[in-house]
Design a protein around this motif. Structure first.
Motif, PDB file in Angstrom:
ATOM      1  N   ILE A  11       3.773  -7.808   3.088  1.00  0.00           N
ATOM      2  CA  ILE A  11       4.567  -6.776   3.779  1.00  0.00           C
ATOM      3  C   ILE A  11       5.514  -7.453   4.784  1.00  0.00           C
ATOM      4  O   ILE A  11       6.694  -7.079   4.888  1.00  0.00           O
ATOM      5  CB  ILE A  11       3.628  -5.772   4.491  1.00  0.00           C
ATOM      6  CG1 ILE A  11       2.923  -4.910   3.449  1.00  0.00           C
ATOM      7  CG2 ILE A  11       4.384  -4.905   5.499  1.00  0.00           C
ATOM      8  CD1 ILE A  11       1.744  -4.108   3.998  1.00  0.00           C
TER       9      ILE A  11
ATOM     10  N   ARG B 162       9.576  -7.051   4.793  1.00  0.00           N
ATOM     11  CA  ARG B 162      10.254  -6.554   6.001  1.00  0.00           C
ATOM     12  C   ARG B 162      11.202  -7.611   6.571  1.00  0.00           C
ATOM     13  O   ARG B 162      12.279  -7.282   7.055  1.00  0.00           O
ATOM     14  CB  ARG B 162       9.216  -6.107   7.030  1.00  0.00           C
ATOM     15  CG  ARG B 162       8.543  -4.803   6.598  1.00  0.00           C
ATOM     16  CD  ARG B 162       7.527  -4.314   7.606  1.00  0.00           C
ATOM     17  NE  ARG B 162       7.119  -2.937   7.319  1.00  0.00           N
ATOM     18  CZ  ARG B 162       6.071  -2.339   7.874  1.00  0.00           C
ATOM     19  NH1 ARG B 162       5.311  -2.993   8.741  1.00  0.00           N
ATOM     20  NH2 ARG B 162       5.788  -1.084   7.563  1.00  0.00           N
TER      21      ARG B 162
ATOM     22  N   THR C 169      12.028  -2.031   3.089  1.00  0.00           N
ATOM     23  CA  THR C 169      11.004  -1.132   3.626  1.00  0.00           C
ATOM     24  C   THR C 169       9.902  -0.999   2.576  1.00  0.00           C
ATOM     25  O   THR C 169      10.117  -1.266   1.390  1.00  0.00           O
ATOM     26  CB  THR C 169      11.566   0.266   3.952  1.00  0.00           C
ATOM     27  OG1 THR C 169      12.101   0.824   2.750  1.00  0.00           O
ATOM     28  CG2 THR C 169      12.670   0.189   5.005  1.00  0.00           C
ATOM     29  N   ILE C 170       8.719  -0.579   3.028  1.00  0.00           N
ATOM     30  CA  ILE C 170       7.575  -0.466   2.116  1.00  0.00           C
ATOM     31  C   ILE C 170       7.436   0.995   1.668  1.00  0.00           C
ATOM     32  O   ILE C 170       7.140   1.879   2.482  1.00  0.00           O
ATOM     33  CB  ILE C 170       6.270  -0.932   2.800  1.00  0.00           C
ATOM     34  CG1 ILE C 170       6.434  -2.329   3.420  1.00  0.00           C
ATOM     35  CG2 ILE C 170       5.106  -0.909   1.806  1.00  0.00           C
ATOM     36  CD1 ILE C 170       6.739  -3.447   2.442  1.00  0.00           C
TER      37      ILE C 170
ATOM     38  N   GLY D 258       5.115   1.952  -0.324  1.00  0.00           N
ATOM     39  CA  GLY D 258       3.669   2.153  -0.337  1.00  0.00           C
ATOM     40  C   GLY D 258       3.018   0.922  -0.933  1.00  0.00           C
ATOM     41  O   GLY D 258       3.702   0.002  -1.374  1.00  0.00           O
ATOM     42  N   CYS D 259       1.683   0.916  -0.907  1.00  0.00           N
ATOM     43  CA  CYS D 259       0.908  -0.175  -1.517  1.00  0.00           C
ATOM     44  C   CYS D 259      -0.144   0.449  -2.419  1.00  0.00           C
ATOM     45  O   CYS D 259      -0.798   1.415  -2.028  1.00  0.00           O
ATOM     46  CB  CYS D 259       0.156  -0.983  -0.472  1.00  0.00           C
ATOM     47  SG  CYS D 259       1.174  -1.751   0.752  1.00  0.00           S
TER      48      CYS D 259
ATOM     49  N   GLU E  95      -2.666   0.565   7.073  1.00  0.00           N
ATOM     50  CA  GLU E  95      -2.239   1.865   7.614  1.00  0.00           C
ATOM     51  C   GLU E  95      -1.771   1.707   9.060  1.00  0.00           C
ATOM     52  O   GLU E  95      -0.841   2.387   9.491  1.00  0.00           O
ATOM     53  CB  GLU E  95      -3.358   2.892   7.478  1.00  0.00           C
ATOM     54  CG  GLU E  95      -3.502   3.343   6.021  1.00  0.00           C
ATOM     55  CD  GLU E  95      -4.738   4.188   5.737  1.00  0.00           C
ATOM     56  OE1 GLU E  95      -4.818   4.714   4.597  1.00  0.00           O
ATOM     57  OE2 GLU E  95      -5.624   4.306   6.602  1.00  0.00           O
TER      58      GLU E  95
ATOM     59  N   VAL F 160       1.938   1.825   6.788  1.00  0.00           N
ATOM     60  CA  VAL F 160       2.125   1.767   5.338  1.00  0.00           C
ATOM     61  C   VAL F 160       1.141   2.716   4.653  1.00  0.00           C
ATOM     62  O   VAL F 160      -0.022   2.804   5.048  1.00  0.00           O
ATOM     63  CB  VAL F 160       1.876   0.316   4.867  1.00  0.00           C
ATOM     64  CG1 VAL F 160       1.788   0.225   3.365  1.00  0.00           C
ATOM     65  CG2 VAL F 160       2.963  -0.600   5.397  1.00  0.00           C
ATOM     66  N   SER F 161       1.603   3.408   3.619  1.00  0.00           N
ATOM     67  CA  SER F 161       0.722   4.291   2.859  1.00  0.00           C
ATOM     68  C   SER F 161      -0.017   3.473   1.793  1.00  0.00           C
ATOM     69  O   SER F 161       0.588   2.694   1.062  1.00  0.00           O
ATOM     70  CB  SER F 161       1.574   5.423   2.289  1.00  0.00           C
ATOM     71  OG  SER F 161       1.264   5.674   0.981  1.00  0.00           O
TER      72      SER F 161
END
Ligand code: AMP
Length: 176
Positions: free
Chosen positions: A132, A136, A141-142, A144-145, A161, A165-166
Protein backbone atom coordinates in the motif's frame (compact mmCIF):
# COMPACT_ATOMS: atom_id res chain seq x y z
CA UNK A 1 -22.27 -24.67 -2.09
CA UNK A 2 -18.55 -24.90 -2.78
CA UNK A 3 -16.46 -24.74 0.41
CA UNK A 4 -13.34 -22.75 -0.47
CA UNK A 5 -11.80 -23.33 2.94
CA UNK A 6 -11.99 -27.10 2.46
CA UNK A 7 -9.90 -26.73 -0.72
CA UNK A 8 -6.98 -25.16 1.19
CA UNK A 9 -4.34 -27.62 2.41
CA UNK A 10 -2.58 -27.08 5.73
CA UNK A 11 1.05 -28.15 6.05
CA UNK A 12 2.35 -28.15 9.63
CA UNK A 13 5.87 -26.94 10.36
CA UNK A 14 6.48 -25.40 6.92
CA UNK A 15 8.72 -23.51 6.21
CA UNK A 16 9.80 -23.74 9.85
CA UNK A 17 8.63 -25.46 13.05
CA UNK A 18 5.42 -24.05 14.53
CA UNK A 19 4.07 -22.53 11.28
CA UNK A 20 0.84 -23.89 9.82
CA UNK A 21 1.38 -23.17 6.13
CA UNK A 22 -1.91 -22.54 4.30
CA UNK A 23 -1.32 -23.96 0.84
CA UNK A 24 -3.64 -22.63 -1.89
CA UNK A 25 -2.24 -24.83 -4.69
CA UNK A 26 -5.02 -27.33 -3.92
CA UNK A 27 -7.57 -24.53 -4.43
CA UNK A 28 -5.87 -23.33 -7.63
CA UNK A 29 -5.90 -26.81 -9.17
CA UNK A 30 -9.68 -27.07 -8.68
CA UNK A 31 -11.46 -25.59 -11.71
CA UNK A 32 -14.53 -24.55 -9.72
CA UNK A 33 -12.48 -23.48 -6.70
CA UNK A 34 -10.17 -21.17 -8.66
CA UNK A 35 -13.10 -19.72 -10.62
CA UNK A 36 -15.06 -19.05 -7.44
CA UNK A 37 -12.11 -17.55 -5.56
CA UNK A 38 -11.40 -15.07 -8.38
CA UNK A 39 -15.10 -14.14 -8.62
CA UNK A 40 -15.32 -13.51 -4.88
CA UNK A 41 -12.09 -11.50 -4.75
CA UNK A 42 -13.65 -9.15 -7.32
CA UNK A 43 -17.24 -9.00 -6.06
CA UNK A 44 -16.59 -7.24 -2.78
CA UNK A 45 -15.36 -4.18 -4.64
CA UNK A 46 -18.14 -4.03 -7.24
CA UNK A 47 -19.13 -0.48 -8.02
CA UNK A 48 -15.72 0.96 -7.07
CA UNK A 49 -13.50 2.43 -9.74
CA UNK A 50 -10.55 0.09 -10.34
CA UNK A 51 -7.87 1.18 -12.82
CA UNK A 52 -5.31 -1.52 -12.02
CA UNK A 53 -4.79 -4.67 -9.98
CA UNK A 54 -1.57 -5.10 -7.99
CA UNK A 55 -0.48 -8.57 -6.83
CA UNK A 56 2.14 -9.45 -4.22
CA UNK A 57 4.83 -12.02 -5.13
CA UNK A 58 4.31 -14.87 -5.71
CA UNK A 59 0.83 -16.27 -5.08
CA UNK A 60 -0.66 -12.81 -5.45
CA UNK A 61 0.49 -12.91 -9.10
CA UNK A 62 -1.65 -15.97 -9.87
CA UNK A 63 -4.78 -14.59 -8.23
CA UNK A 64 -4.18 -10.94 -9.13
CA UNK A 65 -3.51 -11.74 -12.79
CA UNK A 66 -6.82 -13.58 -13.04
CA UNK A 67 -8.64 -10.73 -11.24
CA UNK A 68 -7.11 -8.14 -13.59
CA UNK A 69 -8.19 -10.19 -16.59
CA UNK A 70 -11.72 -10.47 -15.20
CA UNK A 71 -11.89 -6.68 -14.70
CA UNK A 72 -10.17 -5.94 -18.04
CA UNK A 73 -7.58 -3.75 -16.35
CA UNK A 74 -3.78 -3.87 -16.19
CA UNK A 75 -1.73 -5.87 -13.67
CA UNK A 76 1.14 -4.57 -11.52
CA UNK A 77 3.62 -6.97 -9.86
CA UNK A 78 4.92 -6.09 -6.40
CA UNK A 79 8.11 -8.08 -5.86
CA UNK A 80 10.84 -8.83 -3.38
CA UNK A 81 13.95 -6.65 -3.67
CA UNK A 82 16.14 -7.03 -6.75
CA UNK A 83 13.72 -8.96 -8.98
CA UNK A 84 12.20 -6.21 -11.14
CA UNK A 85 14.30 -5.23 -14.19
CA UNK A 86 13.45 -1.51 -14.56
CA UNK A 87 13.79 1.45 -12.17
CA UNK A 88 11.91 0.80 -8.93
CA UNK A 89 10.57 2.42 -5.81
CA UNK A 90 11.11 0.49 -2.59
CA UNK A 91 9.37 0.05 0.75
CA UNK A 92 10.95 -1.76 3.71
CA UNK A 93 8.82 -3.67 6.21
CA UNK A 94 9.47 -5.52 9.45
CA UNK A 95 9.64 -9.31 9.66
CA UNK A 96 9.64 -11.37 12.84
CA UNK A 97 13.46 -11.20 12.67
CA UNK A 98 14.87 -8.28 10.68
CA UNK A 99 13.39 -6.46 7.71
CA UNK A 100 12.56 -7.11 4.08
CA UNK A 101 11.88 -4.83 1.12
CA UNK A 102 9.20 -4.88 -1.60
CA UNK A 103 9.58 -3.02 -4.87
CA UNK A 104 7.39 -1.78 -7.71
CA UNK A 105 8.36 -0.31 -11.08
CA UNK A 106 8.44 3.47 -10.87
CA UNK A 107 6.01 3.80 -13.82
CA UNK A 108 3.63 0.97 -12.84
CA UNK A 109 0.98 3.17 -11.19
CA UNK A 110 0.18 6.69 -12.38
CA UNK A 111 -0.87 9.50 -10.04
CA UNK A 112 -4.61 9.32 -9.40
CA UNK A 113 -5.05 5.68 -10.42
CA UNK A 114 -7.22 3.51 -8.20
CA UNK A 115 -5.61 0.13 -7.43
CA UNK A 116 -7.06 -3.12 -6.10
CA UNK A 117 -4.44 -5.04 -4.08
CA UNK A 118 -4.50 -8.86 -4.09
CA UNK A 119 -2.61 -11.55 -2.16
CA UNK A 120 -3.36 -15.10 -1.06
CA UNK A 121 -3.21 -14.51 2.69
CA UNK A 122 -3.09 -11.73 5.28
CA UNK A 123 -1.32 -12.49 8.55
CA UNK A 124 0.25 -9.49 10.34
CA UNK A 125 -0.50 -7.24 7.37
CA UNK A 126 3.12 -6.07 7.14
CA UNK A 127 3.59 -7.12 3.51
CA UNK A 128 0.29 -5.60 2.40
CA UNK A 129 1.01 -2.39 4.31
CA UNK A 130 4.34 -2.08 2.47
CA UNK A 131 2.56 -2.68 -0.86
CA UNK A 132 0.00 0.00 0.00
CA UNK A 133 2.92 2.31 0.81
CA UNK A 134 4.38 1.75 -2.66
CA UNK A 135 1.09 2.44 -4.44
CA UNK A 136 0.51 5.59 -2.41
CA UNK A 137 4.14 6.69 -2.95
CA UNK A 138 3.43 6.52 -6.70
CA UNK A 139 0.36 8.75 -6.22
CA UNK A 140 -2.18 5.94 -6.53
CA UNK A 141 -5.16 5.35 -4.25
CA UNK A 142 -6.28 1.99 -2.87
CA UNK A 143 -9.66 0.81 -4.20
CA UNK A 144 -9.51 -2.05 -1.68
CA UNK A 145 -7.59 -5.18 -0.73
CA UNK A 146 -8.72 -8.78 -1.20
CA UNK A 147 -7.18 -11.93 0.24
CA UNK A 148 -8.34 -15.54 0.03
CA UNK A 149 -7.30 -16.27 3.63
CA UNK A 150 -7.42 -14.20 6.82
CA UNK A 151 -5.47 -15.15 9.95
CA UNK A 152 -7.50 -12.84 12.21
CA UNK A 153 -5.50 -13.59 15.36
CA UNK A 154 -2.51 -11.85 13.78
CA UNK A 155 -4.41 -8.58 13.32
CA UNK A 156 -3.58 -7.75 9.70
CA UNK A 157 -7.09 -6.73 8.72
CA UNK A 158 -7.36 -4.21 11.56
CA UNK A 159 -3.93 -2.87 10.69
CA UNK A 160 -4.97 -2.20 7.06
CA UNK A 161 -8.35 -0.80 8.08
CA UNK A 162 -6.38 1.59 10.29
CA UNK A 163 -4.75 2.86 7.09
CA UNK A 164 -8.21 3.70 5.74
CA UNK A 165 -8.33 0.70 3.40
CA UNK A 166 -11.30 -1.59 2.80
CA UNK A 167 -10.34 -5.26 3.33
CA UNK A 168 -12.17 -8.34 2.03
CA UNK A 169 -11.25 -11.97 2.81
CA UNK A 170 -12.89 -15.20 1.66
CA UNK A 171 -12.20 -17.43 4.67
CA UNK A 172 -10.36 -17.43 8.00
CA UNK A 173 -8.21 -19.80 10.05
CA UNK A 174 -7.69 -19.24 13.75
CA UNK A 175 -4.18 -19.26 15.19
CA UNK A 176 -0.95 -18.70 13.28
P1 AMP B 1 2.04 -10.78 6.64
O1 AMP B 1 2.95 -9.74 6.03
O2 AMP B 1 2.44 -11.15 8.03
O3 AMP B 1 0.58 -10.38 6.53
O4 AMP B 1 2.24 -12.11 5.80
C1 AMP B 1 1.59 -12.27 4.58
C2 AMP B 1 2.48 -12.89 3.53
O5 AMP B 1 3.19 -14.02 4.04
C3 AMP B 1 1.64 -13.38 2.36
O6 AMP B 1 2.33 -13.09 1.14
C4 AMP B 1 1.50 -14.87 2.60
O7 AMP B 1 1.56 -15.59 1.39
C5 AMP B 1 2.66 -15.24 3.52
N1 AMP B 1 2.22 -16.02 4.71
C6 AMP B 1 2.23 -15.61 6.00
N2 AMP B 1 1.79 -16.56 6.84
C7 AMP B 1 1.45 -17.62 6.06
C8 AMP B 1 0.89 -18.93 6.34
N3 AMP B 1 0.58 -19.34 7.58
N4 AMP B 1 0.65 -19.74 5.29
C9 AMP B 1 0.94 -19.34 4.02
N5 AMP B 1 1.46 -18.14 3.70
C10 AMP B 1 1.72 -17.27 4.71
Amino acid sequence: MLDLKALIRTIPDHPKPGILFRDITTLLQSASGFRRAVDELVQAHAGRRIDKVAGIEARGFILGGAVAHQLSVGFVPIRKKGKLPFKTIAQPYALEYGTDVVEMHVDAVAAGESVLLIDDLIATGGTAEAAIGLIRQAGGTIAGCSFVIDLPDLGGRRRLEGLGVSVHTLCAFSGH
